[in-house]
Write an enzyme that holds these catalytic residues in place. Structure first.
Site, PDB file in Angstrom:
ATOM      1  N   HIS A 227       0.838  -1.198   0.000  1.00 54.55           N
ATOM      2  CA  HIS A 227       0.000   0.000   0.000  1.00 54.55           C
ATOM      3  C   HIS A 227       0.879   1.256   0.000  1.00 54.55           C
ATOM      4  O   HIS A 227       0.384   2.364   0.168  1.00 54.55           O
ATOM      5  CB  HIS A 227      -0.916   0.038   1.227  1.00 54.55           C
ATOM      6  CG  HIS A 227      -1.983  -1.015   1.239  1.00 54.55           C
ATOM      7  ND1 HIS A 227      -2.676  -1.387   0.114  1.00 54.55           N
ATOM      8  CD2 HIS A 227      -2.493  -1.759   2.250  1.00 54.55           C
ATOM      9  CE1 HIS A 227      -3.552  -2.328   0.454  1.00 54.55           C
ATOM     10  NE2 HIS A 227      -3.450  -2.570   1.729  1.00 54.55           N
TER      11      HIS A 227
ATOM     12  N   ARG B 270      -9.212   3.483  -7.289  1.00 55.10           N
ATOM     13  CA  ARG B 270     -10.660   3.318  -7.242  1.00 55.10           C
ATOM     14  C   ARG B 270     -11.239   4.685  -6.927  1.00 55.10           C
ATOM     15  O   ARG B 270     -10.558   5.511  -6.312  1.00 55.10           O
ATOM     16  CB  ARG B 270     -10.995   2.341  -6.107  1.00 55.10           C
ATOM     17  CG  ARG B 270     -12.450   1.960  -5.994  1.00 55.10           C
ATOM     18  CD  ARG B 270     -12.655   0.976  -4.854  1.00 55.10           C
ATOM     19  NE  ARG B 270     -13.994   0.401  -4.879  1.00 55.10           N
ATOM     20  CZ  ARG B 270     -14.450  -0.479  -4.004  1.00 55.10           C
ATOM     21  NH1 ARG B 270     -13.670  -0.898  -3.017  1.00 55.10           N
ATOM     22  NH2 ARG B 270     -15.673  -0.946  -4.097  1.00 55.10           N
TER      23      ARG B 270
ATOM     24  N   SER C 142     -15.614   1.556   1.564  1.00 55.75           N
ATOM     25  CA  SER C 142     -15.025   0.226   1.731  1.00 55.75           C
ATOM     26  C   SER C 142     -14.056   0.221   2.921  1.00 55.75           C
ATOM     27  O   SER C 142     -14.043  -0.714   3.727  1.00 55.75           O
ATOM     28  CB  SER C 142     -14.310  -0.175   0.443  1.00 55.75           C
ATOM     29  OG  SER C 142     -13.721  -1.445   0.574  1.00 55.75           O
TER      30      SER C 142
ATOM     31  N   PHE D  55     -16.139 -11.333  -8.702  1.00 60.43           N
ATOM     32  CA  PHE D  55     -16.380 -11.179  -7.264  1.00 60.43           C
ATOM     33  C   PHE D  55     -17.010 -12.445  -6.686  1.00 60.43           C
ATOM     34  O   PHE D  55     -16.582 -12.949  -5.641  1.00 60.43           O
ATOM     35  CB  PHE D  55     -17.276  -9.955  -7.010  1.00 60.43           C
ATOM     36  CG  PHE D  55     -17.543  -9.737  -5.551  1.00 60.43           C
ATOM     37  CD1 PHE D  55     -16.549  -9.235  -4.715  1.00 60.43           C
ATOM     38  CD2 PHE D  55     -18.771 -10.036  -5.002  1.00 60.43           C
ATOM     39  CE1 PHE D  55     -16.778  -9.044  -3.363  1.00 60.43           C
ATOM     40  CE2 PHE D  55     -19.012  -9.840  -3.647  1.00 60.43           C
ATOM     41  CZ  PHE D  55     -18.019  -9.344  -2.829  1.00 60.43           C
TER      42      PHE D  55
ATOM     43  N   ARG E 189     -16.690  -7.937   0.539  1.00 62.66           N
ATOM     44  CA  ARG E 189     -17.901  -7.378   1.126  1.00 62.66           C
ATOM     45  C   ARG E 189     -18.981  -7.295   0.064  1.00 62.66           C
ATOM     46  O   ARG E 189     -19.841  -8.141  -0.044  1.00 62.66           O
ATOM     47  CB  ARG E 189     -17.554  -6.005   1.733  1.00 62.66           C
ATOM     48  CG  ARG E 189     -18.609  -5.440   2.669  1.00 62.66           C
ATOM     49  CD  ARG E 189     -18.180  -4.061   3.148  1.00 62.66           C
ATOM     50  NE  ARG E 189     -18.013  -3.128   2.045  1.00 62.66           N
ATOM     51  CZ  ARG E 189     -18.968  -2.339   1.555  1.00 62.66           C
ATOM     52  NH1 ARG E 189     -20.154  -2.346   2.103  1.00 62.66           N
ATOM     53  NH2 ARG E 189     -18.725  -1.529   0.528  1.00 62.66           N
TER      54      ARG E 189
HETATM   55  P1  A3P Z   1     -16.031  -3.431  -1.007  1.00 56.64           P
HETATM   56  O1  A3P Z   1     -15.707  -3.226   0.445  1.00 56.64           O
HETATM   57  O2  A3P Z   1     -16.581  -2.179  -1.622  1.00 56.64           O
HETATM   58  O3  A3P Z   1     -16.883  -4.609  -1.253  1.00 56.64           O
HETATM   59  P2  A3P Z   1      -8.577  -4.584  -1.194  1.00 56.64           P
HETATM   60  O4  A3P Z   1      -8.359  -5.931  -1.767  1.00 56.64           O
HETATM   61  O5  A3P Z   1      -7.675  -3.549  -1.756  1.00 56.64           O
HETATM   62  O6  A3P Z   1      -8.597  -4.626   0.298  1.00 56.64           O
HETATM   63  O7  A3P Z   1     -10.027  -4.104  -1.662  1.00 56.64           O
HETATM   64  C1  A3P Z   1     -11.191  -4.718  -1.182  1.00 56.64           C
HETATM   65  C2  A3P Z   1     -12.366  -4.252  -2.003  1.00 56.64           C
HETATM   66  O8  A3P Z   1     -12.303  -4.843  -3.308  1.00 56.64           O
HETATM   67  C3  A3P Z   1     -13.691  -4.673  -1.388  1.00 56.64           C
HETATM   68  O9  A3P Z   1     -14.644  -3.676  -1.771  1.00 56.64           O
HETATM   69  C4  A3P Z   1     -13.920  -5.999  -2.117  1.00 56.64           C
HETATM   70  O10 A3P Z   1     -15.241  -6.446  -2.098  1.00 56.64           O
HETATM   71  C5  A3P Z   1     -13.477  -5.616  -3.518  1.00 56.64           C
HETATM   72  N1  A3P Z   1     -13.164  -6.771  -4.354  1.00 56.64           N
HETATM   73  C6  A3P Z   1     -12.312  -7.782  -4.098  1.00 56.64           C
HETATM   74  N2  A3P Z   1     -12.302  -8.679  -5.102  1.00 56.64           N
HETATM   75  C7  A3P Z   1     -13.168  -8.214  -6.019  1.00 56.64           C
HETATM   76  C8  A3P Z   1     -13.616  -8.702  -7.287  1.00 56.64           C
HETATM   77  N3  A3P Z   1     -13.170  -9.840  -7.804  1.00 56.64           N
HETATM   78  N4  A3P Z   1     -14.522  -7.956  -7.963  1.00 56.64           N
HETATM   79  C9  A3P Z   1     -14.986  -6.803  -7.446  1.00 56.64           C
HETATM   80  N5  A3P Z   1     -14.615  -6.297  -6.254  1.00 56.64           N
HETATM   81  C10 A3P Z   1     -13.714  -6.996  -5.552  1.00 56.64           C
END
Ligand code: A3P
Length: 280
Positions: free
Chosen positions: A96, A118, A126, A217, A237
């Site tokens: 990060h 994003r 999120s 997802f 989520r």
């Molecule tokens: P939300 O909390 O909006 O659902 P990171 O991996 O950087 O921690 O980001 C997590 C975010 O990416 C979460 O968002 C998660 O649901 C989303 N995410 C992870 N995999 C995904 C996928 N294959 N398609 C869409 N969103 C995804």
């Protein structure tokens, strides 16, 4: 709540995941040209990009295996760098940290960095849910409280806007590719293809298709419990674009719009984020 975060060089980090000693050791890490690095601001799609890259590397290198160590550069104990040193190429990492804080050897050795951004409203929402569900992160007293902290950069890895401004300066570099969560969501097949091409691992159409199917997802969420156990619902989520509308008040929305206008409007990354489409 307080002791769950600590400050290193002016930036907040979770104290149970990162330490000053690991940051110091990280500075001396020797990157290799064949390393693969995903850099994101938290909640912008780290796990998504790792899934895609893992499958691209597995398609290209028969014996590629994602190591058991957490791929996040700044997580864990400093001793992990010994293991990392012995790990065969290609090594897949995530971070990060933004460009200016990534160990210099990644830049010197021309490691290709895939950056996922994003829209800031969805990233904030999120991040809020993540803070509240993650046992190692502080719990926010309310969305309003978290929103103010997100805006002022009093959250882990500091301000979204600082990160975006730093990456904007490096957008045209050959070893940096910036993609957005929203573009992956709109056309995952094309996203997988672009990532494979960036790493010079061109893949046949059917392979791109199967990698994209495994990176939806629904598939990732359903497979997560076997892979990461009880932590699965914390990361996976909703996975949608536009969830900010469930929490933002009109005043908060305007405050974010003004901040975006002041910091990022007219920059290359600001344009790529398609703010008007996704945040209004
Ligand atoms: P939300 O909390 O909006 O659902 P990171 O991996 O950087 O921690 O980001 C997590 C975010 O990416 C979460 O968002 C998660 O649901 C989303 N995410 C992870 N995999 C995904 C996928 N294959 N398609 C869409 N969103 C995804």
């Amino acid at each position: 709540n307080e002791e769950l975060m600590f400050t290193y060089r002016g930036v907040l980090y979770p104290s149970r995941l990162c330490s000053a000693k690991t940051f110091e050791a990280l500075e001396g890490m020797e990157a290799r040209k064949e390393d693969v690095l995903v850099a994101t601001y938290p909640k912008c799609g780290t796990n998504w990009a790792l899934q895609i890259l893992n499958d691209i590397l597995a398609a290209h290198y028969e014996d590629f295996q994602m190591p058991l160590t957490i791929p996040m550069l700044e997580f864990g104990a400093p001793e992990k760098f010994q293991q990392i040193k012995d790990q065969p190429s290609p090594r897949l990492f995530s971070t990060h940290l933004h460009y200016d804080n990534i160990p210099k050897s990644f830049i010197e050795n021309k490691v290709k960095i895939l950056v996922i951004f994003r829209n800031p409203k969805d990233a904030a929402v999120s991040y809020y849910h993540f803070y509240n569900k993650h046992p190692l992160l502080p719990t926010s007293s309310s969305w309003d409280d978290f929103f103010q902290k997100f805006m002022s950069g009093e959250v882990g890895w500091k301000s979204y806007f600082d990160h975006a401004l730093v990456w904007d300066k490096h957008m045209d570099e050959v070893n940096v590719k910036i993609m957005t969560f929203e573009e992956l969501k709109e056309n995952l097949h094309e996203g997988v293809k672009q990532i494979a091409d960036f790493y010079d691992f061109p893949l046949p159409e059917e392979k791109i298709q199967s990698i994209a199917e495994k990176a939806t997802f629904q598939t990732m969420k359903s497979e997560a419990p076997q892979k990461i156990g009880a932590f699965a619902p914390v990361v996976f989520r909703k996975g949608v674009v536009g969830d900010w509308k469930t929490l933002f008040t009109e005043a908060q929305s305007q405050e974010m719009d003004a901040k975006f206008e002041e910091c990022l409007a007219g920059t290359k990354l600001g344009t790529k984020l398609k703010y008007d489409k996704y945040c209004k």
